[in-house]
Design an enzyme around this catalytic site. Structure first.
Site, PDB file in Angstrom:
ATOM      1  N   TYR A 108      -7.062   0.089  -7.309  1.00 48.63           N
ATOM      2  CA  TYR A 108      -8.377   0.528  -6.834  1.00 48.63           C
ATOM      3  C   TYR A 108      -9.318  -0.669  -6.711  1.00 48.63           C
ATOM      4  O   TYR A 108     -10.107  -0.742  -5.763  1.00 48.63           O
ATOM      5  CB  TYR A 108      -8.964   1.576  -7.787  1.00 48.63           C
ATOM      6  CG  TYR A 108      -8.274   2.908  -7.683  1.00 48.63           C
ATOM      7  CD1 TYR A 108      -8.677   3.849  -6.739  1.00 48.63           C
ATOM      8  CD2 TYR A 108      -7.203   3.229  -8.509  1.00 48.63           C
ATOM      9  CE1 TYR A 108      -8.039   5.073  -6.634  1.00 48.63           C
ATOM     10  CE2 TYR A 108      -6.553   4.447  -8.405  1.00 48.63           C
ATOM     11  CZ  TYR A 108      -6.981   5.362  -7.467  1.00 48.63           C
ATOM     12  OH  TYR A 108      -6.334   6.574  -7.352  1.00 48.63           O
ATOM     13  N   ASN A 131     -10.021  11.854   0.743  1.00 53.36           N
ATOM     14  CA  ASN A 131      -9.255  11.569   1.955  1.00 53.36           C
ATOM     15  C   ASN A 131      -8.789  12.872   2.611  1.00 53.36           C
ATOM     16  O   ASN A 131      -8.013  13.611   2.018  1.00 53.36           O
ATOM     17  CB  ASN A 131      -8.059  10.686   1.584  1.00 53.36           C
ATOM     18  CG  ASN A 131      -7.081  10.484   2.716  1.00 53.36           C
ATOM     19  OD1 ASN A 131      -7.380  10.722   3.877  1.00 53.36           O
ATOM     20  ND2 ASN A 131      -5.888  10.048   2.370  1.00 53.36           N
ATOM     21  N   CYS A 139      -3.373   7.251   0.701  1.00 52.20           N
ATOM     22  CA  CYS A 139      -4.040   7.128  -0.593  1.00 52.20           C
ATOM     23  C   CYS A 139      -3.037   7.135  -1.740  1.00 52.20           C
ATOM     24  O   CYS A 139      -3.354   6.673  -2.840  1.00 52.20           O
ATOM     25  CB  CYS A 139      -5.093   8.211  -0.763  1.00 52.20           C
ATOM     26  SG  CYS A 139      -4.502   9.888  -0.529  1.00 52.20           S
ATOM     27  N   HIS A 140      -1.822   7.608  -1.483  1.00 55.56           N
ATOM     28  CA  HIS A 140      -0.793   7.592  -2.530  1.00 55.56           C
ATOM     29  C   HIS A 140      -0.371   6.169  -2.885  1.00 55.56           C
ATOM     30  O   HIS A 140       0.236   5.955  -3.931  1.00 55.56           O
ATOM     31  CB  HIS A 140       0.424   8.431  -2.116  1.00 55.56           C
ATOM     32  CG  HIS A 140       1.130   7.936  -0.905  1.00 55.56           C
ATOM     33  ND1 HIS A 140       0.686   8.216   0.378  1.00 55.56           N
ATOM     34  CD2 HIS A 140       2.238   7.174  -0.766  1.00 55.56           C
ATOM     35  CE1 HIS A 140       1.503   7.645   1.250  1.00 55.56           C
ATOM     36  NE2 HIS A 140       2.455   7.009   0.579  1.00 55.56           N
ATOM     37  N   GLU A 166       9.262   5.347  -0.334  1.00 49.60           N
ATOM     38  CA  GLU A 166       8.872   4.111   0.349  1.00 49.60           C
ATOM     39  C   GLU A 166       9.371   2.867  -0.380  1.00 49.60           C
ATOM     40  O   GLU A 166       9.115   1.756   0.061  1.00 49.60           O
ATOM     41  CB  GLU A 166       7.342   4.056   0.473  1.00 49.60           C
ATOM     42  CG  GLU A 166       6.792   5.167   1.347  1.00 49.60           C
ATOM     43  CD  GLU A 166       5.269   5.162   1.417  1.00 49.60           C
ATOM     44  OE1 GLU A 166       4.610   4.347   0.724  1.00 49.60           O
ATOM     45  OE2 GLU A 166       4.730   5.983   2.181  1.00 49.60           O
TER      46      GLU A 166
END
Length: 182
Positions: A108, A131, A139-140, A166
Site C-alpha cells: 500500500y 474499486n 486491487c488483489h 498469477e
C-alpha cells in the site's frame, strides 16, 4: 423532467473464483464484482448514473477475456477499457493499480508513493477497497508491507487464489523493483 434511464450491458461470468457480474457503459467496463460479495454494483451505478436498466450483452467480450485470463493468458484483461467513476484521488490510485503487472505485488505504501501521496497510505487502502472493477483493476495485487494478505472485498481466499494463479510472490516489490515497471 426526469432523465431517461442509462442502459448498461451486463454479463454474468462463471469463473474458478466464483460468479462475476460485469456492467458496461459506452464501451467501457464500469463495474465488475463478485455476485456473492458485499458490493452491490447496481446501487453504486444508480448513485453514479441515476436510474439504470440492464440488457444482456457482452460488447467488450469480457467473457472471452476472462476465459483467456483463467486459462493462463494473464495479460488478457490489460486492454479492457474501464470507466470507474470515483474521485480524482481514487482514479489516480486505480490508475496505479492498472500498471501492476500480473505476477507482481506492491505494498500500500508503494502504491501511495506512485500515486504521489506517500502520506496517504490509509486513503490508498480506502480507494483500493472502493474499486468498482475487481480483477481488471487489480486491487488483489496490493498487499501489506510485510507480505500479509489484507483487505480484499472478495475475501482473502480469492485474493490468495488470484495471486497464486498469477504466480505472484507474497511479498511486495521493493521500491527499486517497482520503478522498473512503473
Amino acid at each position: 423532467m426526469p432523465r431517461a434511464p442509462v442502459v448498461l450491458a451486463s454479463v454474468r461470468l462463471t469463473t474458478p473464483v466464483g460468479d462475476l457480474a460485469a456492467f458496461i457503459h459506452e464501451g467501457a467496463l464500469c463495474a465488475l464484482s463478485f455476485a456473492d460479495g458485499r458490493y452491490d454494483p447496481l446501487a453504486v451505478l444508480g448513485a453514479r448514473f441515476g436510474t439504470v436498466r440492464t440488457r444482456d450483452a457482452d460488447p467488450l467480450d469480457v467473457s472471452g477475456r476472462f476465459r483467456d485470463y483463467f486459462r493462463g493468458q494473464l495479460d488478457a484483461l490489460d486492454g479492457l477499457p474501464v470507466d470507474t467513476g470515483g474521485t480524482p484521488f481514487q482514479r489516480r490510485v486505480w490508475g496505479v493499480l492498472r500498471t501492476i503487472p500480473a505476477g507482481t505485488t506492491l505494498s500500500y505504501l508503494e502504491v501511495a508513493r506512485r500515486a504521489g501521496a506517500e502520506e496517504a497510505v490509509r486513503a490508498v487502502g480506502a480507494a483500493n477497497g472502493a474499486n468498482p472493477v475487481a480483477i481488471v483493476v487489480p486491487c488483489h495485487r496490493v498487499i501489506g508491507a510485510d507480505g500479509r494478505l489484507v483487505g480484499y472485498g472478495g475475501g482473502l481466499d480469492r485474493k490468495r487464489w488470484l495471486l497464486a494463479h498469477e504466480k505472484a510472490p507474497l511479498r511486495p516489490a521493493s521500491a527499486a523493483q517497482a520503478r522498473l515497471f512503473g
